[in-house]
Design a protein around this motif. Sequence first.
Motif, mmCIF file in Angstrom:
data_model
loop_
_atom_site.group_PDB
_atom_site.id
_atom_site.type_symbol
_atom_site.label_atom_id
_atom_site.label_comp_id
_atom_site.label_asym_id
_atom_site.label_seq_id
_atom_site.Cartn_x
_atom_site.Cartn_y
_atom_site.Cartn_z
ATOM 1 N N SER A 1 -3.607 -7.417 6.466
ATOM 2 C CA SER A 1 -3.436 -5.979 6.700
ATOM 3 C C SER A 1 -2.884 -5.697 8.090
ATOM 4 N N TYR A 2 -3.331 -6.453 9.082
ATOM 5 C CA TYR A 2 -2.812 -6.291 10.453
ATOM 6 C C TYR A 2 -1.301 -6.541 10.473
ATOM 7 N N HIS A 3 -0.874 -7.638 9.868
ATOM 8 C CA HIS A 3 0.552 -7.972 9.876
ATOM 9 C C HIS A 3 1.368 -6.967 9.063
ATOM 10 N N LEU A 4 0.815 -6.489 7.957
ATOM 11 C CA LEU A 4 1.505 -5.462 7.176
ATOM 12 C C LEU A 4 1.636 -4.168 7.975
ATOM 13 N N ARG A 5 0.626 -3.829 8.749
ATOM 14 C CA ARG A 5 0.687 -2.632 9.597
ATOM 15 C C ARG A 5 1.830 -2.760 10.611
ATOM 16 N N GLU A 6 1.983 -3.943 11.190
ATOM 17 C CA GLU A 6 3.083 -4.169 12.139
ATOM 18 C C GLU A 6 4.444 -4.027 11.434
ATOM 19 N N LEU B 1 9.686 -9.066 13.638
ATOM 20 C CA LEU B 1 10.287 -10.252 13.011
ATOM 21 C C LEU B 1 10.026 -11.539 13.796
ATOM 22 N N ALA B 2 9.498 -11.422 14.997
ATOM 23 C CA ALA B 2 9.280 -12.602 15.841
ATOM 24 C C ALA B 2 8.063 -13.412 15.433
ATOM 25 N N ASP B 3 7.212 -12.871 14.588
ATOM 26 C CA ASP B 3 5.992 -13.568 14.185
ATOM 27 C C ASP B 3 6.229 -14.336 12.882
ATOM 28 N N PRO B 4 5.963 -15.638 12.866
ATOM 29 C CA PRO B 4 6.202 -16.444 11.655
ATOM 30 C C PRO B 4 5.391 -15.973 10.443
ATOM 31 N N ILE B 5 4.209 -15.446 10.656
ATOM 32 C CA ILE B 5 3.404 -14.960 9.521
ATOM 33 C C ILE B 5 4.088 -13.749 8.891
ATOM 34 N N ARG B 6 4.640 -12.868 9.717
ATOM 35 C CA ARG B 6 5.306 -11.688 9.176
ATOM 36 C C ARG B 6 6.596 -12.061 8.449
ATOM 37 N N ILE B 7 7.291 -13.063 8.934
ATOM 38 C CA ILE B 7 8.480 -13.553 8.220
ATOM 39 C C ILE B 7 8.062 -14.093 6.861
ATOM 40 N N ARG B 8 6.978 -14.838 6.831
ATOM 41 C CA ARG B 8 6.464 -15.393 5.564
ATOM 42 C C ARG B 8 6.048 -14.265 4.620
ATOM 43 N N ILE B 9 5.422 -13.231 5.146
ATOM 44 C CA ILE B 9 5.050 -12.079 4.319
ATOM 45 C C ILE B 9 6.293 -11.431 3.711
ATOM 46 N N LEU B 10 7.325 -11.237 4.516
ATOM 47 C CA LEU B 10 8.573 -10.664 3.992
ATOM 48 C C LEU B 10 9.180 -11.567 2.926
ATOM 49 N N ASP B 11 9.144 -12.873 3.146
ATOM 50 C CA ASP B 11 9.645 -13.824 2.143
ATOM 51 C C ASP B 11 8.878 -13.685 0.835
ATOM 52 N N LEU B 12 7.550 -13.628 0.935
ATOM 53 C CA LEU B 12 6.717 -13.514 -0.260
ATOM 54 C C LEU B 12 6.964 -12.199 -0.995
ATOM 55 N N ILE B 13 7.068 -11.120 -0.244
ATOM 56 C CA ILE B 13 7.326 -9.821 -0.878
ATOM 57 C C ILE B 13 8.683 -9.849 -1.584
ATOM 58 N N ALA B 14 9.694 -10.361 -0.898
ATOM 59 C CA ALA B 14 11.038 -10.416 -1.496
ATOM 60 C C ALA B 14 11.046 -11.279 -2.754
#
Length: 105
Positions: free
Chosen positions: A61-66, A16-29
């Motif tokens: 794909s890297y961020h989704l893997r994390e 959750l510390a990576d802004p790109i991964r937070i954005r990915i979660l936002d987009l998925i939600a």
Amino acid sequence: MDEAKSSSLSLIGRALADPIRIRILDLIAAGEVMDKETCCSIGMCVCDLQEALDLKQSKVSYHLRELKQADLVHERKQGKWNYYTINTVTLQAFCQDLSHRFHLA
């Protein structure tokens, strides 16, 4: 708190510390749509995320893997596409664990 739970909290925290991964979660939600026939969430595919983030497929794909390693998203394969949905159980447990650990509730 046991070592396994601390390790899990740490893994989720790093994800959750990576802004790109937070954005990915936002987009998925925001993009999750329910399939009326199965009453299940369809989710978002990598290509949708790639377009929304303007990133290469390999980076998404890297961020989704994390996020998967932290158990924050579910992955469902349909044909040649992978669809992702939020793992609300893990997110809720993470919030509860933090709350109890630091006596916030």
